[in-house]
Design a protein around this motif. Sequence first.
Motif, PDB file in Angstrom:
ATOM      1  N   VAL A 122       0.853  -1.188   0.000  1.00 42.57           N
ATOM      2  CA  VAL A 122       0.000   0.000   0.000  1.00 42.57           C
ATOM      3  C   VAL A 122       0.887   1.235   0.000  1.00 42.57           C
ATOM      4  CG1 VAL A 122      -1.747   1.322   1.256  1.00 42.57           C
ATOM      5  CG2 VAL A 122      -1.867  -1.175   1.207  1.00 42.57           C
ATOM      6  N   TRP A 123       0.743   2.043  -1.041  1.00 41.05           N
ATOM      7  CA  TRP A 123       1.461   3.315  -1.113  1.00 41.05           C
ATOM      8  C   TRP A 123       0.561   4.391  -0.520  1.00 41.05           C
ATOM      9  CZ3 TRP A 123       1.761   6.564  -6.214  1.00 41.05           C
ATOM     10  CH2 TRP A 123       2.412   7.781  -5.953  1.00 41.05           C
ATOM     11  N   ASN A 124       0.963   4.925   0.627  1.00 43.99           N
ATOM     12  CA  ASN A 124       0.191   5.937   1.345  1.00 43.99           C
ATOM     13  C   ASN A 124       0.856   7.302   1.178  1.00 43.99           C
ATOM     14  OD1 ASN A 124       0.153   7.114   4.619  1.00 43.99           O
ATOM     15  ND2 ASN A 124      -1.683   7.089   3.374  1.00 43.99           N
ATOM     16  N   TYR A 125       0.044   8.305   0.851  1.00 47.28           N
ATOM     17  CA  TYR A 125       0.569   9.653   0.660  1.00 47.28           C
ATOM     18  C   TYR A 125      -0.376  10.664   1.293  1.00 47.28           C
ATOM     19  CZ  TYR A 125      -2.495   8.623  -3.321  1.00 47.28           C
ATOM     20  OH  TYR A 125      -3.532   8.178  -4.103  1.00 47.28           O
ATOM     21  N   ALA A 126       0.144  11.872   1.519  1.00 44.95           N
ATOM     22  CA  ALA A 126      -0.632  12.886   2.235  1.00 44.95           C
ATOM     23  C   ALA A 126      -1.495  13.735   1.303  1.00 44.95           C
ATOM     24  CB  ALA A 126       0.311  13.785   3.037  1.00 44.95           C
ATOM     25  N   ALA A 127      -0.965  14.089   0.136  1.00 43.49           N
ATOM     26  CA  ALA A 127      -1.681  14.987  -0.768  1.00 43.49           C
ATOM     27  C   ALA A 127      -2.704  14.233  -1.600  1.00 43.49           C
ATOM     28  CB  ALA A 127      -0.696  15.690  -1.688  1.00 43.49           C
ATOM     29  N   GLY A 128      -3.786  14.913  -1.966  1.00 42.12           N
ATOM     30  CA  GLY A 128      -4.794  14.285  -2.803  1.00 42.12           C
ATOM     31  C   GLY A 128      -6.099  15.044  -2.800  1.00 42.12           C
ATOM     32  N   VAL A 129      -7.107  14.472  -3.437  1.00 44.68           N
ATOM     33  CA  VAL A 129      -8.427  15.087  -3.531  1.00 44.68           C
ATOM     34  C   VAL A 129      -9.100  15.071  -2.167  1.00 44.68           C
ATOM     35  CG1 VAL A 129     -10.704  14.917  -4.583  1.00 44.68           C
ATOM     36  CG2 VAL A 129      -8.655  14.395  -5.941  1.00 44.68           C
ATOM     37  N   ALA A 130      -9.721  16.200  -1.785  1.00 43.37           N
ATOM     38  CA  ALA A 130     -10.483  16.273  -0.544  1.00 43.37           C
ATOM     39  C   ALA A 130     -11.953  15.976  -0.846  1.00 43.37           C
ATOM     40  CB  ALA A 130     -10.335  17.655   0.082  1.00 43.37           C
ATOM     41  N   CYS A 131     -12.512  14.992  -0.188  1.00 44.55           N
ATOM     42  CA  CYS A 131     -13.894  14.570  -0.444  1.00 44.55           C
ATOM     43  C   CYS A 131     -14.825  15.012   0.683  1.00 44.55           C
ATOM     44  CB  CYS A 131     -13.961  13.051  -0.594  1.00 44.55           C
ATOM     45  SG  CYS A 131     -13.025  12.416  -1.983  1.00 44.55           S
ATOM     46  N   LYS A 132     -16.098  15.196   0.342  1.00 47.01           N
ATOM     47  CA  LYS A 132     -17.109  15.573   1.326  1.00 47.01           C
ATOM     48  C   LYS A 132     -18.072  14.437   1.640  1.00 47.01           C
ATOM     49  CE  LYS A 132     -17.140  20.531   0.234  1.00 47.01           C
ATOM     50  NZ  LYS A 132     -17.973  21.695  -0.191  1.00 47.01           N
ATOM     51  N   ASN A 133     -18.297  13.560   0.663  1.00 47.44           N
ATOM     52  CA  ASN A 133     -19.291  12.505   0.847  1.00 47.44           C
ATOM     53  C   ASN A 133     -18.683  11.106   1.004  1.00 47.44           C
ATOM     54  OD1 ASN A 133     -21.502  14.347   0.526  1.00 47.44           O
ATOM     55  ND2 ASN A 133     -21.107  14.344  -1.671  1.00 47.44           N
ATOM     56  N   ARG A 134     -17.360  11.037   1.114  1.00 41.72           N
ATOM     57  CA  ARG A 134     -16.651   9.788   1.381  1.00 41.72           C
ATOM     58  C   ARG A 134     -15.272  10.146   1.913  1.00 41.72           C
ATOM     59  NH1 ARG A 134     -13.411   8.276  -3.474  1.00 41.72           N
ATOM     60  NH2 ARG A 134     -13.744   9.872  -5.075  1.00 41.72           N
ATOM     61  N   PHE A 135     -14.533   9.162   2.383  1.00 43.95           N
ATOM     62  CA  PHE A 135     -13.199   9.426   2.890  1.00 43.95           C
ATOM     63  C   PHE A 135     -12.264   9.813   1.747  1.00 43.95           C
ATOM     64  CE2 PHE A 135     -14.925   6.430   6.079  1.00 43.95           C
ATOM     65  CZ  PHE A 135     -14.844   7.257   7.191  1.00 43.95           C
ATOM     66  N   SER A 136     -11.400  10.780   2.002  1.00 46.56           N
ATOM     67  CA  SER A 136     -10.468  11.247   0.973  1.00 46.56           C
ATOM     68  C   SER A 136      -9.462  10.148   0.642  1.00 46.56           C
ATOM     69  CB  SER A 136      -9.724  12.498   1.462  1.00 46.56           C
ATOM     70  OG  SER A 136     -10.632  13.554   1.708  1.00 46.56           O
ATOM     71  N   PRO A 137      -9.305   9.819  -0.651  1.00 48.38           N
ATOM     72  CA  PRO A 137      -8.370   8.753  -1.041  1.00 48.38           C
ATOM     73  C   PRO A 137      -6.920   9.188  -0.827  1.00 48.38           C
ATOM     74  CG  PRO A 137      -9.273   9.837  -2.982  1.00 48.38           C
ATOM     75  CD  PRO A 137     -10.002  10.400  -1.804  1.00 48.38           C
ATOM     76  N   ARG A 138      -6.162   8.307  -0.191  1.00 46.77           N
ATOM     77  CA  ARG A 138      -4.767   8.618   0.101  1.00 46.77           C
ATOM     78  C   ARG A 138      -3.849   7.409  -0.109  1.00 46.77           C
ATOM     79  NH1 ARG A 138      -6.653  12.801  -0.344  1.00 46.77           N
ATOM     80  NH2 ARG A 138      -6.563  14.641   1.017  1.00 46.77           N
ATOM     81  N   ASN A 139      -4.257   6.507  -1.008  1.00 47.22           N
ATOM     82  CA  ASN A 139      -3.367   5.386  -1.268  1.00 47.22           C
ATOM     83  C   ASN A 139      -3.586   4.816  -2.662  1.00 47.22           C
ATOM     84  OD1 ASN A 139      -4.635   2.387  -1.200  1.00 47.22           O
ATOM     85  ND2 ASN A 139      -5.885   3.746   0.082  1.00 47.22           N
ATOM     86  N   GLU A 140      -2.548   4.165  -3.156  1.00 43.90           N
ATOM     87  CA  GLU A 140      -2.633   3.342  -4.356  1.00 43.90           C
ATOM     88  C   GLU A 140      -1.968   2.005  -4.045  1.00 43.90           C
ATOM     89  OE1 GLU A 140      -1.299   5.143  -7.997  1.00 43.90           O
ATOM     90  OE2 GLU A 140      -2.504   6.956  -7.690  1.00 43.90           O
ATOM     91  N   LYS A 141      -2.074   1.080  -4.972  1.00 44.78           N
ATOM     92  CA  LYS A 141      -1.536  -0.257  -4.752  1.00 44.78           C
ATOM     93  C   LYS A 141      -0.289  -0.500  -5.591  1.00 44.78           C
ATOM     94  CE  LYS A 141      -5.352  -0.918  -2.440  1.00 44.78           C
ATOM     95  NZ  LYS A 141      -5.374  -0.733  -0.978  1.00 44.78           N
ATOM     96  N   LEU A 142       0.620  -1.254  -5.018  1.00 43.79           N
ATOM     97  CA  LEU A 142       1.780  -1.770  -5.736  1.00 43.79           C
ATOM     98  C   LEU A 142       1.707  -3.289  -5.637  1.00 43.79           C
ATOM     99  CD1 LEU A 142       4.524   0.553  -4.196  1.00 43.79           C
ATOM    100  CD2 LEU A 142       3.539   0.770  -6.474  1.00 43.79           C
ATOM    101  N   LEU A 143       1.601  -3.953  -6.780  1.00 42.03           N
ATOM    102  CA  LEU A 143       1.571  -5.407  -6.791  1.00 42.03           C
ATOM    103  C   LEU A 143       2.963  -5.917  -7.151  1.00 42.03           C
ATOM    104  CD1 LEU A 143      -1.816  -6.142  -8.598  1.00 42.03           C
ATOM    105  CD2 LEU A 143      -1.375  -5.735  -6.178  1.00 42.03           C
ATOM    106  N   TRP A 144       3.506  -6.755  -6.284  1.00 45.34           N
ATOM    107  CA  TRP A 144       4.837  -7.308  -6.493  1.00 45.34           C
ATOM    108  C   TRP A 144       4.692  -8.746  -6.963  1.00 45.34           C
ATOM    109  CZ3 TRP A 144       8.615  -8.648  -1.945  1.00 45.34           C
ATOM    110  CH2 TRP A 144       9.826  -9.140  -2.469  1.00 45.34           C
ATOM    111  N   TYR A 145       5.089  -8.971  -8.215  1.00 46.57           N
ATOM    112  CA  TYR A 145       5.008 -10.292  -8.825  1.00 46.57           C
ATOM    113  C   TYR A 145       6.410 -10.877  -9.005  1.00 46.57           C
ATOM    114  CZ  TYR A 145       0.271  -9.023 -10.504  1.00 46.57           C
ATOM    115  OH  TYR A 145      -1.038  -8.650 -10.607  1.00 46.57           O
TER     116      TYR A 145
END
Length: 288
Positions: A122-145
Amino acid sequence: MSRANFEKAKSILGTPAFEADGVLIYKMDCSDGMKMLSDELVDLTITSPPYNIGKEYEEISALDSYLSWCTNWLNEIYRLTKGDGSFWLNVGYFEVKDKGLAVPISYLLWDKSPFYMLQEIVWNYAAGVACKNRFSPRNEKLLWYVKNPKQYTFNLDAVRDPNVKYPNQKKNGKLRCNPLGKNPSDVWQIAKVTSGKNRSSVERTPHPAQFPIEMVERMMKSSSNEGDLILDPFMGSGSTAECALRNGRYVIGFELEDKYIGYAKDRITKYLTDQEESKKQTELPFAV
């Protein structure tokens, strides 16, 4: 061997759109380019494909078409990967009509190739879109194969986190923590490449979706060795290429947009120029 494979790829693919010492970037559809190359050529692939969300470099496709397209290049990456090689895939979220607003793309792609999925980061970061009707997204995925779960490159000491809370804590007279630092774990808190007045990242290019070098470096150092051959099928602004240069790897990339190739060229040229200037400074004789 990797240098030989680098030269072999160049002889097959022809003249690149941009070439520097150890770097080849081709203006070519990655699926077409990869199909030209021979089996088990690369040690590691690091990439982040278009997310099918309408960025300037993509057109939104139907879900089935997008997944089919991804399956095609995922299988090509598998074919090109050496027996002990790895593949790191960074993906985000998109909307699936009548099913979900922010569905992780990893849920739909993780099993679309013969690769063995070793771990999700899980790549977690501080900056991103601020949401009002759901939690603000602050992560993307890294899949290691990996291609072979019993034999693959993993250099933990190269990527240990020195930020240890109690570095000198001992048990039975021995340090409890590795002196190089701790295992970074499967949650990586790494800043995004930001833009905007007074907040733009130092490494920022005009590309709308840029890998942070710190994240690429952790994947590259942990899953490859100096002199290895790295592949990035979606080169974008050239983060993987710059990181490969910084860490003594060869790299081949594909990119369709001239302006993105230009961004990569500019940053790689700047890096090489800075390195040359730094070398000259260290070679200056001391004043007497």
